[in-house]
Design an enzyme around this catalytic site. Structure first.
Site, PDB file in Angstrom:
ATOM      1  N   HIS A 186      27.682  16.612 -12.592  1.00  0.00           N
ATOM      2  CA  HIS A 186      27.688  17.593 -11.900  1.00  0.00           C
ATOM      3  C   HIS A 186      26.579  18.338 -11.667  1.00  0.00           C
ATOM      4  O   HIS A 186      26.222  19.196 -12.202  1.00  0.00           O
ATOM      5  CB  HIS A 186      28.765  18.692 -11.980  1.00  0.00           C
ATOM      6  CG  HIS A 186      30.130  18.220 -11.934  1.00  0.00           C
ATOM      7  ND1 HIS A 186      30.913  18.513 -10.806  1.00  0.00           N
ATOM      8  CD2 HIS A 186      31.051  17.195 -12.560  1.00  0.00           C
ATOM      9  CE1 HIS A 186      32.157  17.942 -10.906  1.00  0.00           C
ATOM     10  NE2 HIS A 186      32.035  17.236 -12.081  1.00  0.00           N
TER      11      HIS A 186
ATOM     12  N   CYS B 285      30.727  12.628  -9.056  1.00  0.00           N
ATOM     13  CA  CYS B 285      32.171  12.601  -9.645  1.00  0.00           C
ATOM     14  C   CYS B 285      33.283  12.083  -9.042  1.00  0.00           C
ATOM     15  O   CYS B 285      33.065  10.913  -8.644  1.00  0.00           O
ATOM     16  CB  CYS B 285      32.385  14.058 -10.423  1.00  0.00           C
ATOM     17  SG  CYS B 285      33.399  13.785 -11.906  1.00  0.00           S
TER      18      CYS B 285
ATOM     19  N   GLU C  10      25.410  20.207  -9.423  1.00  0.00           N
ATOM     20  CA  GLU C  10      25.301  21.159  -8.762  1.00  0.00           C
ATOM     21  C   GLU C  10      25.659  22.603  -9.801  1.00  0.00           C
ATOM     22  O   GLU C  10      25.370  23.601  -9.268  1.00  0.00           O
ATOM     23  CB  GLU C  10      26.452  21.339  -7.545  1.00  0.00           C
ATOM     24  CG  GLU C  10      27.816  21.272  -8.282  1.00  0.00           C
ATOM     25  CD  GLU C  10      28.545  20.119  -8.605  1.00  0.00           C
ATOM     26  OE1 GLU C  10      27.601  19.086  -8.979  1.00  0.00           O
ATOM     27  OE2 GLU C  10      29.598  20.055  -9.078  1.00  0.00           O
TER      28      GLU C  10
HETATM   29  N1  GLN Z   1      38.640  13.063 -12.711  1.00  0.00           N
HETATM   30  C1  GLN Z   1      38.464  13.228 -11.502  1.00  0.00           C
HETATM   31  C2  GLN Z   1      38.948  11.882 -10.565  1.00  0.00           C
HETATM   32  O1  GLN Z   1      39.362  10.929 -11.122  1.00  0.00           O
HETATM   33  C3  GLN Z   1      37.059  13.459 -11.161  1.00  0.00           C
HETATM   34  C4  GLN Z   1      36.480  14.520 -11.909  1.00  0.00           C
HETATM   35  C5  GLN Z   1      35.550  15.445 -11.344  1.00  0.00           C
HETATM   36  O2  GLN Z   1      35.039  15.193 -10.251  1.00  0.00           O
HETATM   37  N2  GLN Z   1      35.012  16.181 -12.112  1.00  0.00           N
HETATM   38  O3  GLN Z   1      39.220  12.246  -9.364  1.00  0.00           O
END
Ligand code: GLN
Length: 182
Positions: A165, A79, A167
């Site tokens: 995610h 992410c 994890e």
């Molecule tokens: N929206 C976050 C970003 O732009 C990422 C979201 C996440 O890691 N769950 O950094």
């Protein structure tokens, strides 16, 4: 001997990654300094907020050491971590390591659909939280899984990204696939 894997622990979901790595059979360490980084054979950059993580990487003088680490050791970005590994970031644009040839758009699913759980091919459960979308990937990038027509899990040589995610689920297959790169 267990593989020693670091989890960048400046901000975000590092604790859950540490536990997931342990479930997958690795020796997991939280990384906050260059000295910590020097002791590990691979690194996970967790989800969180990529702009804050970037600021903290500079404050802690870890930006360049981490980029150098990625020149010869595997990094898995989930992410926000995937955003940091990308070659190009939009919405808004920001600095990144450029270790994977992908262009990502942040918060790209919009407010209505910002968090959800879906099943990917192979029955992998994917939790998305304000996830980025991988808008393009270069020829050296291998897409492992897609959702809604765009890649959500991909690798390029020693590095790997997931926009979800892994994890947060009990399934350790995604972490195990990273451990095989180490
Ligand atoms: N929206 C976050 C970003 O732009 C990422 C979201 C996440 O890691 N769950 O950094």
């Amino acid at each position: 001997m267990k593989k020693k894997v670091g989890v960048l622990a400046l901000q975000g979901d590092f604790e859950a990654h540490r536990k997931a790595l342990e479930r997958a059979g690795a020796d997991a360490v939280e990384v906050r300094t260059q000295a910590d980084l020097d002791t590990v054979d691979g690194l996970i950059i967790p989800g969180g907020e990529s702009t804050s993580m970037l600021k903290l990487l500079h404050i802690e003088n870890l930006f360049e050491p981490l980029r150098a680490f990625g020149q010869h050791k595997p990094i898995f970005g989930t992410c926000a971590g995937a955003i940091l590994l990308a070659r190009e970031v939009s919405n808004p644009a920001q600095e990144s390591f450029g270790l994977m040839d992908i262009a990502v758009e942040r918060n790209a699913y919009g407010r209505q659909l910002d968090s959800r759980i879906v099943k990917l091919d192979g029955d992998v459960e994917a939790v998305f939280i304000r996830a980025p979308i991988i808008r393009s990937a270069g020829p050296e990038v291998k897409v492992i899984a897609s959702y809604n027509g765009t890649p959500v899990w991909a690798e390029q040589g020693r590095h790997m990204v997931a926009t979800f995610h892994p994890e947060l689920t009990a399934d350790t297959r995604v972490h195990e696939s990273f451990l095989r790169k180490i």
